[in-house]
Design a protein around this motif. Sequence first.
Motif, PDB file in Angstrom:
ATOM      1  N   UNK A 115      49.376 123.943  16.009  1.00 11.08           N
ATOM      2  CA  UNK A 115      50.759 123.833  16.435  1.00 11.08           C
ATOM      3  C   UNK A 115      51.663 124.140  15.255  1.00 11.08           C
ATOM      4  N   UNK A 116      52.321 125.292  15.300  1.00 11.60           N
ATOM      5  CA  UNK A 116      53.259 125.641  14.230  1.00 11.60           C
ATOM      6  C   UNK A 116      54.415 124.654  14.190  1.00 11.60           C
ATOM      7  N   UNK A 173      50.198 116.630  22.372  1.00 10.38           N
ATOM      8  CA  UNK A 173      50.051 118.019  22.787  1.00 10.38           C
ATOM      9  C   UNK A 173      49.332 118.070  24.130  1.00 10.38           C
ATOM     10  N   UNK A 174      49.687 119.045  24.945  1.00 11.14           N
ATOM     11  CA  UNK A 174      48.981 119.273  26.217  1.00 11.14           C
ATOM     12  C   UNK A 174      48.376 120.669  26.159  1.00 11.14           C
ATOM     13  N   UNK A 175      47.062 120.715  26.164  1.00 12.29           N
ATOM     14  CA  UNK A 175      46.346 121.973  26.003  1.00 12.29           C
ATOM     15  C   UNK A 175      45.728 122.388  27.339  1.00 12.29           C
ATOM     16  N   UNK A 176      46.028 123.598  27.775  1.00 11.75           N
ATOM     17  CA  UNK A 176      45.457 124.138  28.997  1.00 11.75           C
ATOM     18  C   UNK A 176      44.149 124.850  28.654  1.00 11.75           C
ATOM     19  N   UNK A 312      56.671 119.161  25.399  1.00 10.82           N
ATOM     20  CA  UNK A 312      55.270 119.492  25.142  1.00 10.82           C
ATOM     21  C   UNK A 312      55.097 121.001  24.940  1.00 10.82           C
ATOM     22  N   UNK A 313      55.804 121.803  25.713  1.00  9.81           N
ATOM     23  CA  UNK A 313      55.676 123.256  25.544  1.00  9.81           C
ATOM     24  C   UNK A 313      56.241 123.711  24.207  1.00  9.81           C
ATOM     25  N   UNK A 314      57.334 123.091  23.759  1.00  9.42           N
ATOM     26  CA  UNK A 314      57.911 123.446  22.460  1.00  9.42           C
ATOM     27  C   UNK A 314      56.963 123.102  21.322  1.00  9.42           C
ATOM     28  N   UNK A 315      56.200 122.044  21.483  1.00  9.29           N
ATOM     29  CA  UNK A 315      55.267 121.631  20.423  1.00  9.29           C
ATOM     30  C   UNK A 315      54.112 122.611  20.272  1.00  9.29           C
TER      31      UNK A 315
END
Length: 327
Positions: A115-116, A173-176, A312-315
């Motif tokens: 995660x940048x 974080x939410x990882x797909x 979460x998407x921004x992270x």
Amino acid sequence: MRPDAARFLNDRLDWNLLRTYLVIMQERSLSRAAARLYVTQPAVSQALKRLEEALGHTLIQRRGPHFEPTQAGIDVYRIASDIYGNISRLETELDEKTEDITGSLRLLSVSRIDSAAYDEFLAGFHRAYPRIELQIEVMRASDIISSLLQKTATAGLSLCRSPVDKLERHCFLRQRYAIFCGRHHRLFGQTQLTMDDLLAENFVSFTSDQIGDSLSPLTVFRDQRGFTGRIVASSPSLDEVRRLIFAGYGIGCLPEHIVRDDLAHERLWRLPPEEGLVDVDVYLLWHRERRMNVAEQTFLDSMLRWMQQHSLSERLGDGRGTGSARA
């Protein structure tokens, strides 16, 4: 044990031996314990032998590369965990609050937090609090939770499917996850595939990919869809699972955002279903009853504020504009 014998043991026991024993039990391997402690394997073996001699009990029964703790070993592990937890809290008790915050914190993390935005948060935190020392240790999810329950670390970034008593849990974080194959696999480059084309394929798996463990939703998906292929390779490390998939051992599941470059450079190939499989969350965890020093509390407060300000998407994004630790 007689009182005089107990006093004698207190005088002659090297507490560093207990620390080494804790790591041996957590890693379930002398070689991995040695790597984590930055010592040689013979040094770890010698420390175990000295502890067993000091206590007068065999703690571990070794069977080739594997071992099982004896009942005495289980009891010593429980007691040593309590002792080490108390020692780690000495810094908290002695901490002095100052305007220029100093101190240290210990953060545990699963491998490959990609995660940048998180990188930028750490940069901003360091600019705001340059005298706070940060130690990050990479561990398996189960070991992170165990260590936090022992109160031996400030916080952890870990998979944690279900709430754990006494641990605070906030989604970080939410990882797909989706299914991929590697350049050396026979399905690589094929564009008209359906789920039926995958059902007999062998799998590369995470060792935590089993019912009841951190990544068990992947197992549930395979069972529900009727996959019949074998698990032919596995690892607890995301990078090693990714390597095995690239090498053609089988198809496997990986977080979509981790493999963007691999797809662009045609190292990996995305397979059905197009929408991916399941979301797997990484949580920020800490023991709610652990007394934090000023540096630790400052870090947690800063991170929670940062998480509240960024979705979460921004992270999972590029991190631009997300680095403020005090905002």
